[in-house]
Write an enzyme that holds these catalytic residues in place. Structure first.
Site, mmCIF file in Angstrom:
data_model
loop_
_atom_site.group_PDB
_atom_site.id
_atom_site.type_symbol
_atom_site.label_atom_id
_atom_site.label_comp_id
_atom_site.label_asym_id
_atom_site.label_seq_id
_atom_site.Cartn_x
_atom_site.Cartn_y
_atom_site.Cartn_z
ATOM 1 N N TYR A 1 4.085 15.772 14.961
ATOM 2 C CA TYR A 1 4.892 14.826 14.190
ATOM 3 C C TYR A 1 6.193 15.086 14.369
ATOM 4 C CZ TYR A 1 5.869 11.691 10.670
ATOM 5 O OH TYR A 1 6.273 10.716 9.666
ATOM 6 N N THR B 1 0.842 -1.121 -0.208
ATOM 7 C CA THR B 1 -0.035 -0.088 -0.008
ATOM 8 C C THR B 1 0.861 1.256 0.054
ATOM 9 O OG1 THR B 1 -0.122 0.090 2.519
ATOM 10 C CG2 THR B 1 -1.896 -1.110 1.344
ATOM 11 N N TYR C 1 3.277 4.410 -0.247
ATOM 12 C CA TYR C 1 4.575 4.677 -0.788
ATOM 13 C C TYR C 1 5.276 3.483 -1.354
ATOM 14 C CZ TYR C 1 4.599 9.787 -0.007
ATOM 15 O OH TYR C 1 4.143 11.110 -0.266
HETATM 16 P P1 NAD Z 1 0.886 2.373 4.671
HETATM 17 O O1 NAD Z 1 0.287 2.088 5.791
HETATM 18 O O2 NAD Z 1 0.358 2.643 3.206
HETATM 19 O O3 NAD Z 1 1.841 1.146 4.073
HETATM 20 C C1 NAD Z 1 2.656 0.367 5.153
HETATM 21 C C2 NAD Z 1 3.118 -1.039 4.597
HETATM 22 O O4 NAD Z 1 3.941 -1.675 5.600
HETATM 23 C C3 NAD Z 1 2.281 -1.790 3.868
HETATM 24 O O5 NAD Z 1 2.789 -2.526 2.593
HETATM 25 C C4 NAD Z 1 2.012 -2.887 5.269
HETATM 26 O O6 NAD Z 1 1.699 -4.242 4.565
HETATM 27 C C5 NAD Z 1 3.392 -2.888 5.527
HETATM 28 N N1 NAD Z 1 3.777 -3.469 6.992
HETATM 29 C C6 NAD Z 1 3.237 -3.071 8.014
HETATM 30 N N2 NAD Z 1 3.698 -3.962 8.983
HETATM 31 C C7 NAD Z 1 4.416 -4.711 8.664
HETATM 32 C C8 NAD Z 1 5.234 -5.701 9.015
HETATM 33 N N3 NAD Z 1 5.200 -6.277 10.332
HETATM 34 N N4 NAD Z 1 5.716 -7.088 8.243
HETATM 35 C C9 NAD Z 1 5.643 -6.739 6.856
HETATM 36 N N5 NAD Z 1 5.061 -5.526 6.460
HETATM 37 C C10 NAD Z 1 4.430 -4.585 7.034
HETATM 38 O O7 NAD Z 1 2.182 3.480 4.899
HETATM 39 P P2 NAD Z 1 2.734 4.855 4.000
HETATM 40 O O8 NAD Z 1 2.173 6.026 4.516
HETATM 41 O O9 NAD Z 1 3.020 4.320 2.815
HETATM 42 O O10 NAD Z 1 4.243 4.609 4.772
HETATM 43 C C11 NAD Z 1 5.430 4.078 4.114
HETATM 44 C C12 NAD Z 1 6.686 5.184 4.842
HETATM 45 O O11 NAD Z 1 6.306 6.286 4.407
HETATM 46 C C13 NAD Z 1 6.596 5.226 6.329
HETATM 47 O O12 NAD Z 1 7.910 5.244 6.894
HETATM 48 C C14 NAD Z 1 5.994 6.650 6.390
HETATM 49 O O13 NAD Z 1 6.347 7.340 7.624
HETATM 50 C C15 NAD Z 1 6.480 7.265 5.107
HETATM 51 N N6 NAD Z 1 5.753 8.645 5.072
HETATM 52 C C16 NAD Z 1 4.556 8.689 4.790
HETATM 53 C C17 NAD Z 1 3.926 9.931 4.326
HETATM 54 C C18 NAD Z 1 2.328 10.017 4.146
HETATM 55 O O14 NAD Z 1 1.917 11.033 4.367
HETATM 56 N N7 NAD Z 1 1.738 9.005 4.319
HETATM 57 C C19 NAD Z 1 4.584 10.936 4.146
HETATM 58 C C20 NAD Z 1 5.821 10.857 4.301
HETATM 59 C C21 NAD Z 1 6.674 9.587 4.498
#
Ligand code: NAD
Length: 389
Positions: free
Chosen positions: A234, A50, A52
């Site tokens: 944050y 899902t 990023y």
């Molecule tokens: P998301 O919730 O969409 O994705 C999380 C992913 O991690 C999923 O694929 C899930 O299956 C996987 N996951 C969770 N626990 C797991 C485990 N124990 N084992 C294997 N896989 C696991 O999150 P996102 O928002 O895309 O975040 C991804 C990164 O991007 C994070 O480091 C987040 O801090 C960073 N980020 C997010 C944003 C935002 O606004 N969403 C902005 C900047 C940075």
């Protein structure tokens, strides 16, 4: 089964297989139409189902022609319950990538465990050989430590003093004030254990020990900084401490990757609607104001546009541009002076009555629904579908 969204607070407990496939396919089409790079060819994405991570996997295959292995932790369908969105996304991605001639394999389970690392390495060895890009994009509320078996929970809290600010219930549109109590020292440390850089470096260590790192390897993890409005919850809060740790890990990993002439980067990305960001108080209201301003200025991006920009930065052949801390700044448009001034001005006036006018709550809600495969015009949600794909 007829599948409709069931929203509980900031999560949706159902997901639509055809809608999730549409979401994945739209991202694939976007990349196919906009990017063709000579970049990484063998890619491991941890947190690939899902947000990023998924966008990175799509951009790697369809923008650079890469074979990929994705690791995620998702729920299959069972007894009248749909699978999670990430499950359906992974199925749809594999189908499209294989049809286009790319290797696409996935592992489902706890990436924090030694077992999942070892199983994944076996698959990497068998299907990819040495990898030239490792994307670490796990976002999780808890982590069971592989050495001690102890489970740690992360919290989203300010540090030092309570924090009061506006927030929105994205379902009802009610804007209210929320006060968040500061974290204890233990909560800060636990959040670093869950969302800091330790697991990223354990993955790199395991890959190195298995001799699976290619010459010139790159590894990436994602971070966020954001504006003053969200700073207390944050960047200066518990999650910000974890991000500091993640960013410090990039420097350590770069040193470790010297024999491979490799490099570890943290990319600071834009605030977007994902399953993880919707759980952070105050942030969804900020995002809905930000979307309005960025759309008006023609600067709006989603995960896939950010992933495209990231790979263009990394693989266009010129020196990778970073800030003074060595981070790639994909949040540069979000943080532009004129954008932030406009958001700040709207923030001071925002109420329940004017939230739809000053913010883009509609876009927020649509993005949220689409995370779970709902809200796509091309899908007939009255059709009976099999949840077990
Ligand atoms: P998301 O919730 O969409 O994705 C999380 C992913 O991690 C999923 O694929 C899930 O299956 C996987 N996951 C969770 N626990 C797991 C485990 N124990 N084992 C294997 N896989 C696991 O999150 P996102 O928002 O895309 O975040 C991804 C990164 O991007 C994070 O480091 C987040 O801090 C960073 N980020 C997010 C944003 C935002 O606004 N969403 C902005 C900047 C940075």
């Amino acid at each position: 089964m007829i599948i409709k969204p069931k929203i509980r607070g900031f999560i949706c407990t159902t997901a639509h297989p055809a809608g999730c496939a549409a979401h994945v396919n739209r991202q694939i089409d976007y990349i196919k139409d906009s990017t063709s790079l000579q970049g990484a060819k063998k890619v491991l994405v941890i947190g690939a189902s899902t947000g990023y991570g998924l966008a990175s996997r799509i951009a790697a295959s369809f923008g650079m022609g890469a074979d990929t292995i994705g690791v995620s932790f998702e729920r299959p369908a069972s007894e009248g319950r749909t699978a999670s969105a990430g499950w359906y996304n992974t199925v749809a991605f594999e189908k499209a990538a294989r049809a286009a001639g790319y290797i696409a394999e996935s592992m489902n389970g706890d990436a924090f465990s030694h077992e999942m690392k070892q199983e994944t390495l076996k698959l990497v060895k068998e299907k990819l050989g040495k990898v030239d890009l490792i994307v670490y994009s796990v976002a999780s509320p808890r982590r069971t430590h592989p050495e001690t078996g102890e489970t740690f929970n992360s919290v989203l809290k300010p540090i030092g003093q309570p924090f009061t600010n506006k927030t929105v219930n994205t379902n009802t549109g009610v804007v209210s004030e929320i006060t968040l109590e500061p974290a204890t020292q233990e909560e800060i440390e636990n959040t670093i254990t869950v969302m800091g850089g330790e697991d990223w470096s354990l993955w790199l260590k395991a890959l190195e020990e298995a001799d699976l790192l290619a010459e010139g390897v790159t590894t990436l993890a994602y971070s966020y900084i954001g504006p003053e409005i969200t700073e207390a919850i944050y960047r200066k809060g518990t999650i910000g401490q974890a991000k500091n740790d993640l960013e410090a890990t990039a420097h350590t990993l770069t040193k470790q990757l010297e024999p491979y002439h490799g490099k570890a980067y943290v990319s600071v990305n834009k605030a977007l609607v994902t399953q993880s960001s919707s759980a952070i108080p105050v942030v969804p209201l900020y995002i809905s104001l930000l979307f309005k301003v960025m759309k008006e200025k023609g600067l709006h991006e989603g995960c896939i546009e950010q992933a495209q920009r990231l790979f263009e930065t990394l693989y266009s052949g010129s020196t990778v541009e970073t800030d003074e801390e060595g981070r790639i700044r994909l949040d540069n448009w979000e943080m532009r002076e004129d954008v932030q001034q406009a958001v700040k001005a709207a923030w001071s006036e925002i109420t329940t009555e004017n939230v739809s006018e000053l913010g883009d709550l509609e876009q927020y809600r649509l993005d949220f629904l689409q995370l779970f495969g709902f809200g796509f015009d091309e899908i007939d949600y009255e059709l009976d579908v099999d949840p077990e794909v």
